[in-house]
Design a protein around this motif. Structure first.
Motif, short mmCIF file in Angstrom:
data_model
loop_
_atom_site.label_atom_id
_atom_site.label_comp_id
_atom_site.label_asym_id
_atom_site.label_seq_id
_atom_site.Cartn_x
_atom_site.Cartn_y
_atom_site.Cartn_z
N SER A 1 -40.34 -6.98 -7.87
CA SER A 1 -40.61 -8.02 -7.47
C SER A 1 -40.61 -9.22 -8.37
N ALA A 2 -39.94 -10.36 -7.95
CA ALA A 2 -39.65 -11.39 -8.63
C ALA A 2 -40.80 -12.61 -8.37
N GLY A 3 -41.93 -11.85 -7.82
CA GLY A 3 -43.37 -12.86 -7.68
C GLY A 3 -43.27 -13.61 -6.53
N ILE A 4 -44.29 -14.61 -6.47
CA ILE A 4 -44.35 -15.32 -5.24
C ILE A 4 -43.12 -16.01 -4.78
N ASP A 5 -43.09 -16.09 -3.61
CA ASP A 5 -41.85 -16.70 -3.09
C ASP A 5 -41.91 -18.16 -3.30
N LEU A 6 -40.74 -18.61 -3.99
CA LEU A 6 -40.73 -20.01 -4.50
C LEU A 6 -40.62 -21.06 -3.59
N ARG A 7 -40.43 -20.91 -2.48
CA ARG A 7 -40.75 -21.74 -1.16
C ARG A 7 -42.05 -22.05 -1.09
N PRO B 1 -34.79 -6.81 -0.78
CA PRO B 1 -34.25 -6.95 -2.07
C PRO B 1 -33.27 -7.90 -2.34
N GLU B 2 -32.84 -8.61 -1.14
CA GLU B 2 -31.84 -9.75 -1.14
C GLU B 2 -32.70 -10.81 -1.89
N LYS B 3 -33.87 -10.94 -1.67
CA LYS B 3 -34.74 -11.95 -2.44
C LYS B 3 -35.70 -11.51 -3.37
N ARG B 4 -35.17 -10.31 -3.98
CA ARG B 4 -35.83 -9.72 -5.11
C ARG B 4 -37.15 -9.51 -4.82
N ASN B 5 -37.68 -9.02 -3.51
CA ASN B 5 -38.99 -8.60 -2.96
C ASN B 5 -39.73 -9.69 -3.40
N ALA B 6 -39.53 -10.86 -3.38
CA ALA B 6 -40.56 -12.11 -3.33
C ALA B 6 -41.70 -12.03 -2.37
N GLN B 7 -42.84 -12.29 -2.91
CA GLN B 7 -43.99 -12.07 -2.17
C GLN B 7 -44.30 -13.39 -1.43
N GLY C 1 -36.57 -3.23 -13.23
CA GLY C 1 -36.23 -4.46 -13.25
C GLY C 1 -37.28 -5.55 -13.38
N HIS C 2 -37.15 -6.81 -12.59
CA HIS C 2 -38.27 -7.65 -12.95
C HIS C 2 -39.45 -7.36 -12.05
N ALA C 3 -40.55 -7.56 -12.93
CA ALA C 3 -41.76 -7.61 -12.24
C ALA C 3 -42.56 -8.90 -12.80
N ILE C 4 -42.31 -10.11 -12.09
CA ILE C 4 -42.66 -11.47 -12.63
C ILE C 4 -43.86 -12.08 -11.91
N GLY C 5 -44.88 -12.60 -12.44
CA GLY C 5 -45.89 -12.88 -11.66
C GLY C 5 -46.76 -12.07 -10.78
N ALA C 6 -46.74 -12.57 -9.42
CA ALA C 6 -47.28 -11.53 -8.50
C ALA C 6 -46.84 -10.35 -8.62
N GLY C 7 -45.41 -10.05 -9.02
CA GLY C 7 -44.89 -8.91 -9.01
C GLY C 7 -45.67 -7.96 -10.31
N MET D 1 -45.49 -12.90 -17.00
CA MET D 1 -46.73 -13.35 -16.32
C MET D 1 -46.44 -14.83 -16.35
N LYS D 2 -45.53 -15.25 -15.40
CA LYS D 2 -45.05 -16.49 -15.50
C LYS D 2 -46.03 -17.78 -14.98
N GLU D 3 -47.18 -17.24 -14.44
CA GLU D 3 -47.94 -18.53 -13.63
C GLU D 3 -48.26 -19.55 -14.69
N PRO D 4 -48.52 -19.26 -16.02
CA PRO D 4 -49.06 -20.43 -16.65
C PRO D 4 -47.64 -21.26 -16.91
N ALA D 5 -46.69 -21.05 -17.08
CA ALA D 5 -45.45 -21.84 -17.03
C ALA D 5 -45.20 -22.70 -15.95
N LEU D 6 -45.97 -22.17 -14.79
CA LEU D 6 -45.67 -22.96 -13.62
C LEU D 6 -46.87 -23.71 -13.28
N GLY D 7 -47.82 -23.65 -14.23
CA GLY D 7 -49.03 -24.81 -13.93
C GLY D 7 -50.16 -23.88 -13.36
N1 ACO Z 1 -38.68 -16.58 -4.52
C1 ACO Z 1 -37.96 -16.91 -3.63
N2 ACO Z 1 -36.53 -16.26 -3.60
C2 ACO Z 1 -36.29 -15.61 -4.85
C3 ACO Z 1 -37.20 -15.50 -5.74
C4 ACO Z 1 -38.62 -15.92 -5.59
N3 ACO Z 1 -39.46 -15.66 -6.29
N4 ACO Z 1 -36.47 -14.70 -6.80
C5 ACO Z 1 -35.27 -14.67 -6.34
N5 ACO Z 1 -35.24 -15.24 -5.23
C6 ACO Z 1 -34.05 -15.27 -4.48
C7 ACO Z 1 -32.94 -16.16 -5.02
O1 ACO Z 1 -33.12 -17.50 -4.60
C8 ACO Z 1 -31.54 -15.64 -4.58
O2 ACO Z 1 -31.24 -15.77 -3.05
P1 ACO Z 1 -30.15 -16.52 -2.62
O3 ACO Z 1 -29.23 -15.34 -2.74
O4 ACO Z 1 -30.36 -16.66 -1.36
O5 ACO Z 1 -29.41 -17.57 -3.52
C9 ACO Z 1 -31.80 -14.05 -4.46
O6 ACO Z 1 -33.26 -14.07 -4.47
C10 ACO Z 1 -31.52 -13.35 -5.83
O7 ACO Z 1 -31.72 -14.04 -7.09
P2 ACO Z 1 -31.27 -14.30 -8.07
O8 ACO Z 1 -31.62 -15.27 -9.02
O9 ACO Z 1 -29.48 -14.64 -7.82
O10 ACO Z 1 -31.01 -12.79 -8.74
P3 ACO Z 1 -31.05 -12.38 -10.19
O11 ACO Z 1 -31.08 -10.76 -10.32
O12 ACO Z 1 -29.74 -12.80 -11.10
O13 ACO Z 1 -32.39 -12.69 -10.83
C11 ACO Z 1 -34.71 -13.24 -11.20
C12 ACO Z 1 -33.55 -12.02 -10.60
C13 ACO Z 1 -34.57 -13.19 -12.75
C14 ACO Z 1 -36.07 -12.55 -10.81
C15 ACO Z 1 -34.37 -14.77 -10.50
O14 ACO Z 1 -34.11 -14.62 -9.23
C16 ACO Z 1 -35.72 -15.48 -10.88
O15 ACO Z 1 -35.85 -15.91 -11.87
N6 ACO Z 1 -36.56 -15.64 -9.62
C17 ACO Z 1 -37.67 -16.58 -9.67
C18 ACO Z 1 -38.99 -15.75 -10.46
C19 ACO Z 1 -40.28 -16.83 -10.27
O16 ACO Z 1 -40.41 -17.64 -10.96
N7 ACO Z 1 -41.22 -16.26 -9.74
C20 ACO Z 1 -42.57 -16.86 -9.63
C21 ACO Z 1 -43.71 -16.33 -10.59
S1 ACO Z 1 -45.03 -17.08 -10.27
C22 ACO Z 1 -46.16 -15.99 -9.19
O17 ACO Z 1 -45.52 -15.07 -8.84
C23 ACO Z 1 -47.41 -16.58 -8.72
#
Ligand code: ACO
Length: 274
Positions: free
Chosen positions: A78-84, A40-46, A135-141, A161-167
């Motif tokens: 889930s905020a989708g794929i781990d942005l790392r 949850p602290e990383k919004r369940n990034a995958q 809450g958020h169900a973004i991309g992979a979420g 579905m954020k993928e197209p915005a990220l290429g």
């Molecule tokens: N990957 C890695 N870490 C993430 C991700 C992610 N996708 N999303 C959130 N986190 C981390 C943040 O970096 C933050 O970490 P920190 O506390 O160490 O700084 C923590 O989770 C909380 O995030 P916040 O942004 O502070 O939480 P908030 O509730 O305000 O916003 C939201 C949530 C809207 C989901 C925002 O975090 C966000 O936009 N995340 C990125 C979404 C994204 O672009 N995902 C990729 C989609 S494409 C795909 O899945 C293929």
């Protein structure tokens, strides 16, 4: 102690401890399995590890399970794929898109197929999968929610579905269910604008089966699971198989398929033994 309790309920925690290390909680209680994304602290990034863990759970799902609930701990499903994954450093121990791209086309496609395996099993006829989405169900979420048969959502849900915005393209099995649920035009709109779909629209366009207050989400999912378990197991499996095949068949072919399934049911229910 927890292990003993799970066994008493007909469940197991064998996979549970292994899953926990990958940010996934997994519990089996009788005929219901629950998978919880638990970072949850990383919004369940995958990560790739999340997907291989989902695949492993699917491969080892106990036969008695009829309902699989997929949920996320904390404020976001889930905020989708781990942005790392987009950075050159990548996710420790799992690499990055650059390292995967360096594998060449075959290696890359194989990696995607492995990731998809974590999603595909959720549509098996033997189970009904329910995504409990808050809450958020973004991309992979979003795609994980789409991989499930049913979606019960909280009022604060936001699908994107954020993928197209990220290429990228959505490649975690989400495009087909999205088109089937909302139609081609709406799917193009949702994906190619990467806009957010909130609860009211999700309900209206068929993305969600039900919208409930956040605090009622768990109970709403429990109620749905109980309803699903109230029907005959074998009939449910056969019916899901029929429904899943319906779109690809003509009416005539579907009627034939219904007859074949029904013959097997009647035989099982009323056939003479011995
Ligand atoms: N990957 C890695 N870490 C993430 C991700 C992610 N996708 N999303 C959130 N986190 C981390 C943040 O970096 C933050 O970490 P920190 O506390 O160490 O700084 C923590 O989770 C909380 O995030 P916040 O942004 O502070 O939480 P908030 O509730 O305000 O916003 C939201 C949530 C809207 C989901 C925002 O975090 C966000 O936009 N995340 C990125 C979404 C994204 O672009 N995902 C990729 C989609 S494409 C795909 O899945 C293929």
């Amino acid at each position: 102690m927890a292990e003993a309790q799970a066994r008493q309920r007909g469940g197991n925690t064998d996979d549970g401890s292994a899953s926990a290390q990958k940010g996934v909680r997994y519990e089996v209680d009788g005929e219901i399995a629950t998978i919880t994304l638990d970072r949850p602290e990383k919004r369940n990034a995958q990560t790739f590890a999340t997907w291989s863990e989902l695949a492993r759970i699917g491969e080892n799902l106990p036969e008695q399970v009829r309902v699989v609930v997929v949920k996320g701990e904390g404020p976001s499903f889930s905020a989708g794929i781990d942005l790392r994954t987009f950075t050159s450093e990548g996710v420790p121990g799992q690499g990055s898109f650059s390292s995967v791209a360096a594998d060449g086309d075959t290696g890359f496609e194989q990696r995607i197929r492995q990731a998809q395996a974590g999603f595909l099993w959720l549509r098996r006829p033997e189970i009904v999968s329910i995504a409990a989405v808050q809450g958020h169900a973004i991309g992979a979420g979003f795609q994980l929610a789409l991989a499930c048969d049913l979606r019960i959502v909280a009022e604060d849900v936001s699908f994107c579905m954020k993928e197209p915005a990220l290429g990228l393209v959505p490649d975690l099995t989400g495009t087909k269910p999205l088109v089937e649920l909302v139609g081609l035009a709406k799917a193009i709109d949702i994906c190619l604008t990467a806009r957010t779909v909130h609860a009211e629209e999700a309900m209206r366009i068929g993305l969600a089966e039900r919208v409930v207050a956040g605090g009622d989400l768990d109970q709403a999912v429990k109620d749905k699971a109980a309803q699903l378990l109230s029907t005959n197991r074998d009939a449910a499996v056969a019916t899901k198989r029929l429904l899943q095949g319906a779109q690809a068949r003509t009416l005539e072919e579907q009627s034939v398929a219904e007859g074949i399934e029904q013959a097997a049911r009647i035989k099982a229910l009323f056939g003479r033994s011995g």
